[in-house]
Design a protein around this motif. Structure first.
Motif, PDB file in Angstrom:
ATOM      1  N   GLU A   1       9.750 -50.438 -30.670  1.00 16.72           N
ATOM      2  CA  GLU A   1       8.602 -49.852 -29.983  1.00 16.72           C
ATOM      3  C   GLU A   1       7.422 -49.673 -30.927  1.00 16.72           C
ATOM      4  OE1 GLU A   1       7.878 -46.273 -26.849  1.00 16.72           O
ATOM      5  OE2 GLU A   1       8.444 -45.634 -28.872  1.00 16.72           O
ATOM      6  N   TYR A   2       6.229 -49.940 -30.398  1.00 12.13           N
ATOM      7  CA  TYR A   2       4.973 -49.725 -31.096  1.00 12.13           C
ATOM      8  C   TYR A   2       4.161 -48.694 -30.320  1.00 12.13           C
ATOM      9  CZ  TYR A   2       6.218 -53.951 -33.626  1.00 12.13           C
ATOM     10  OH  TYR A   2       6.871 -54.877 -34.404  1.00 12.13           O
ATOM     11  N   VAL A   3       3.671 -47.681 -31.024  1.00 16.75           N
ATOM     12  CA  VAL A   3       2.874 -46.624 -30.403  1.00 16.75           C
ATOM     13  C   VAL A   3       1.459 -46.719 -30.958  1.00 16.75           C
ATOM     14  CG1 VAL A   3       2.629 -44.142 -29.998  1.00 16.75           C
ATOM     15  CG2 VAL A   3       4.916 -45.148 -30.281  1.00 16.75           C
ATOM     16  N   VAL A   4       0.496 -46.901 -30.067  1.00 18.61           N
ATOM     17  CA  VAL A   4      -0.910 -47.049 -30.469  1.00 18.61           C
ATOM     18  C   VAL A   4      -1.667 -45.781 -30.071  1.00 18.61           C
ATOM     19  CG1 VAL A   4      -3.014 -48.418 -30.264  1.00 18.61           C
ATOM     20  CG2 VAL A   4      -0.767 -49.538 -30.091  1.00 18.61           C
ATOM     21  N   ASN A   5      -2.141 -45.048 -31.065  1.00 19.36           N
ATOM     22  CA  ASN A   5      -2.899 -43.822 -30.830  1.00 19.36           C
ATOM     23  C   ASN A   5      -4.322 -43.955 -31.349  1.00 19.36           C
ATOM     24  OD1 ASN A   5      -0.502 -42.779 -29.868  1.00 19.36           O
ATOM     25  ND2 ASN A   5      -0.569 -40.929 -31.104  1.00 19.36           N
ATOM     26  N   ALA A   6      -5.197 -43.126 -30.799  1.00 25.24           N
ATOM     27  CA  ALA A   6      -6.576 -43.024 -31.298  1.00 25.24           C
ATOM     28  C   ALA A   6      -6.801 -41.591 -31.749  1.00 25.24           C
ATOM     29  CB  ALA A   6      -7.575 -43.407 -30.216  1.00 25.24           C
ATOM     30  N   HIS A   7      -7.430 -41.449 -32.917  1.00 26.20           N
ATOM     31  CA  HIS A   7      -7.718 -40.137 -33.493  1.00 26.20           C
ATOM     32  C   HIS A   7      -9.219 -39.986 -33.656  1.00 26.20           C
ATOM     33  CE1 HIS A   7      -7.826 -37.362 -37.193  1.00 26.20           C
ATOM     34  NE2 HIS A   7      -7.551 -36.615 -36.154  1.00 26.20           N
ATOM     35  N   TYR A   8      -9.761 -38.926 -33.094  1.00 26.62           N
ATOM     36  CA  TYR A   8     -11.201 -38.630 -33.190  1.00 26.62           C
ATOM     37  C   TYR A   8     -11.429 -37.998 -34.560  1.00 26.62           C
ATOM     38  CZ  TYR A   8     -15.775 -37.263 -31.139  1.00 26.62           C
ATOM     39  OH  TYR A   8     -17.109 -37.121 -30.836  1.00 26.62           O
ATOM     40  N   TYR A   9     -11.756 -38.857 -35.548  1.00 27.31           N
ATOM     41  CA  TYR A   9     -11.804 -38.403 -36.942  1.00 27.31           C
ATOM     42  C   TYR A   9     -13.068 -37.621 -37.277  1.00 27.31           C
ATOM     43  CZ  TYR A   9     -11.464 -38.436 -42.009  1.00 27.31           C
ATOM     44  OH  TYR A   9     -11.403 -38.048 -43.311  1.00 27.31           O
ATOM     45  N   GLU A  10     -14.223 -38.139 -36.877  1.00 30.85           N
ATOM     46  CA  GLU A  10     -15.492 -37.497 -37.228  1.00 30.85           C
ATOM     47  C   GLU A  10     -16.455 -37.605 -36.060  1.00 30.85           C
ATOM     48  OE1 GLU A  10     -17.516 -35.068 -39.111  1.00 30.85           O
ATOM     49  OE2 GLU A  10     -16.015 -35.965 -40.438  1.00 30.85           O
ATOM     50  N   SER A  11     -17.163 -36.488 -35.782  1.00 28.71           N
ATOM     51  CA  SER A  11     -18.116 -36.469 -34.676  1.00 28.71           C
ATOM     52  C   SER A  11     -19.514 -36.212 -35.204  1.00 28.71           C
ATOM     53  CB  SER A  11     -17.744 -35.385 -33.664  1.00 28.71           C
ATOM     54  OG  SER A  11     -18.676 -35.361 -32.597  1.00 28.71           O
TER      55      SER A  11
ATOM     56  N   ASP B   1     -16.697 -41.564 -35.322  1.00 28.57           N
ATOM     57  CA  ASP B   1     -15.656 -42.302 -36.029  1.00 28.57           C
ATOM     58  C   ASP B   1     -14.312 -42.091 -35.334  1.00 28.57           C
ATOM     59  OD1 ASP B   1     -13.884 -43.446 -37.782  1.00 28.57           O
ATOM     60  OD2 ASP B   1     -14.587 -42.380 -39.551  1.00 28.57           O
ATOM     61  N   ILE B   2     -13.804 -43.155 -34.726  1.00 27.54           N
ATOM     62  CA  ILE B   2     -12.493 -43.140 -34.099  1.00 27.54           C
ATOM     63  C   ILE B   2     -11.558 -43.997 -34.940  1.00 27.54           C
ATOM     64  CG2 ILE B   2     -11.168 -43.674 -32.018  1.00 27.54           C
ATOM     65  CD1 ILE B   2     -13.251 -41.460 -31.606  1.00 27.54           C
ATOM     66  N   ASP B   3     -10.364 -43.495 -35.208  1.00 27.85           N
ATOM     67  CA  ASP B   3      -9.397 -44.241 -36.014  1.00 27.85           C
ATOM     68  C   ASP B   3      -8.205 -44.659 -35.173  1.00 27.85           C
ATOM     69  OD1 ASP B   3     -10.701 -44.233 -38.492  1.00 27.85           O
ATOM     70  OD2 ASP B   3      -9.985 -42.216 -38.946  1.00 27.85           O
TER      71      ASP B   3
ATOM     72  N   GLN C   1      -1.031 -37.701 -39.108  1.00 25.49           N
ATOM     73  CA  GLN C   1      -0.685 -36.735 -40.154  1.00 25.49           C
ATOM     74  C   GLN C   1      -1.789 -35.680 -40.198  1.00 25.49           C
ATOM     75  OE1 GLN C   1      -0.295 -39.042 -43.707  1.00 25.49           O
ATOM     76  NE2 GLN C   1       1.226 -40.406 -42.834  1.00 25.49           N
ATOM     77  N   ARG C   2      -1.523 -34.530 -39.638  1.00 18.97           N
ATOM     78  CA  ARG C   2      -2.583 -33.533 -39.466  1.00 18.97           C
ATOM     79  C   ARG C   2      -2.720 -32.578 -40.650  1.00 18.97           C
ATOM     80  NH1 ARG C   2      -4.853 -33.375 -34.599  1.00 18.97           N
ATOM     81  NH2 ARG C   2      -3.874 -34.508 -32.911  1.00 18.97           N
ATOM     82  N   SER C   3      -1.810 -32.614 -41.575  1.00 19.89           N
ATOM     83  CA  SER C   3      -1.871 -31.683 -42.701  1.00 19.89           C
ATOM     84  C   SER C   3      -3.176 -31.853 -43.477  1.00 19.89           C
ATOM     85  CB  SER C   3      -0.697 -31.912 -43.649  1.00 19.89           C
ATOM     86  OG  SER C   3      -0.784 -31.071 -44.767  1.00 19.89           O
ATOM     87  N   GLY C   4      -3.936 -30.766 -43.579  1.00 21.08           N
ATOM     88  CA  GLY C   4      -5.184 -30.785 -44.322  1.00 21.08           C
ATOM     89  C   GLY C   4      -6.396 -31.133 -43.506  1.00 21.08           C
TER      90      GLY C   4
ATOM     91  N   LYS D   1     -13.580 -33.725 -31.907  1.00 20.40           N
ATOM     92  CA  LYS D   1     -13.099 -34.055 -33.246  1.00 20.40           C
ATOM     93  C   LYS D   1     -11.730 -33.433 -33.497  1.00 20.40           C
ATOM     94  CE  LYS D   1     -14.189 -33.205 -38.133  1.00 20.40           C
ATOM     95  NZ  LYS D   1     -15.185 -32.676 -39.094  1.00 20.40           N
ATOM     96  N   GLY D   2     -10.831 -34.229 -34.054  1.00 21.41           N
ATOM     97  CA  GLY D   2      -9.491 -33.759 -34.370  1.00 21.41           C
ATOM     98  C   GLY D   2      -8.463 -34.072 -33.304  1.00 21.41           C
ATOM     99  N   ASP D   3      -8.918 -34.423 -32.093  1.00 21.86           N
ATOM    100  CA  ASP D   3      -7.987 -34.718 -31.007  1.00 21.86           C
ATOM    101  C   ASP D   3      -7.396 -36.115 -31.171  1.00 21.86           C
ATOM    102  OD1 ASP D   3      -8.452 -32.254 -29.922  1.00 21.86           O
ATOM    103  OD2 ASP D   3      -9.710 -32.965 -28.280  1.00 21.86           O
TER     104      ASP D   3
END
Length: 203
Positions: free
Chosen positions: A128-138, A66-68, A199-202, A170-172
């Motif tokens: 400016e628009y910043v497009v990131n990918a978050h490795y949510y679940e592996s 799962d990538i977000d 938002q990494r809290s939690g 995961k989490g990166d």
């Protein structure tokens, strides 16, 4: 605040979600094909004004992870799966890997192999628009190659940027692309300088 999945499980009918995903993929591929095979015709042709920019974040077909997509827009508001509308941005597709790409139709299992999230910019908000990918679940504990494509669709189709980055675990989080536009939609700058927005809290 912990980021959970309960709300995502019941948001939409997975069959219609898959059909919409396939439609968006077809439209994007059609635009890219026009640019690749007949650039002169694509320059003269107009694209229906349903979006100004389309941002596609994708990873390999049939990948179980799962990538977000996360997008920071000029006012500081962030688009992600819990905030699907941010300024002029809208998250059209939240792909959860192997979790929401299978439906049962007439007793038969239909699997959609495509892994991608679609973000549309539906107005000309300068900045400016910043497009990131978050490795949510592996699900396989492996790195994932994540690609991004930014296409300006009005008044004519134009590929602004395409690129791929590997996200190790995961989490990166990785910044896939940053681009700025003026009030008329003209692209002023495109780069890949890292910027953390998740938002990494939690987590």
């Amino acid at each position: 605040m912990a980021i959970g999945r309960r709300a995502r499980d019941t948001e939409t009918d997975p069959f219609y979600d898959m059909l919409f995903n396939m439609l968006i993929a077809f439209v994007f591929c059609f635009v890219v094909a026009l640019l690749a095979f007949n650039p002169q015709r694509s320059k003269a042709g107009d694209v229906p004004a349903k979006a100004e920019f389309i941002v596609t974040v994708s990873w390999p077909d049939n990948n179980p992870n799962d990538i977000d997509a996360w997008v920071l827009e000029p006012t500081g508001e962030t688009l992600w799966f819990r905030n699907r509308d941010a300024g002029m941005l809208h998250l059209d597709r939240d792909d959860r890997g192997s979790k929401n790409n299978t439906v049962i139709v007439d007793g038969r299992e239909i699997v959609n192999p495509i892994r991608q999230e679609i973000v549309t910019l539906r107005g000309m908000a300068p900045g400016e628009y910043v497009v990131n990918a978050h490795y949510y679940e592996s699900n396989d504990k492996r790195p994932v190659d994540v690609s991004v494509a930014v296409v300006k669709v009005n008044p004519r189709a134009e590929i602004i940027y395409t690129g791929t980055q590997q996200i190790p675990r995961k989490g990166d989080e990785r910044t896939l692309v940053r681009f700025s536009i003026d009030a008329s939609g003209r692209v002023l700058d495109v780069n890949t300088r890292p910027k953390t927005i998740v938002q990494r809290s939690g987590l």
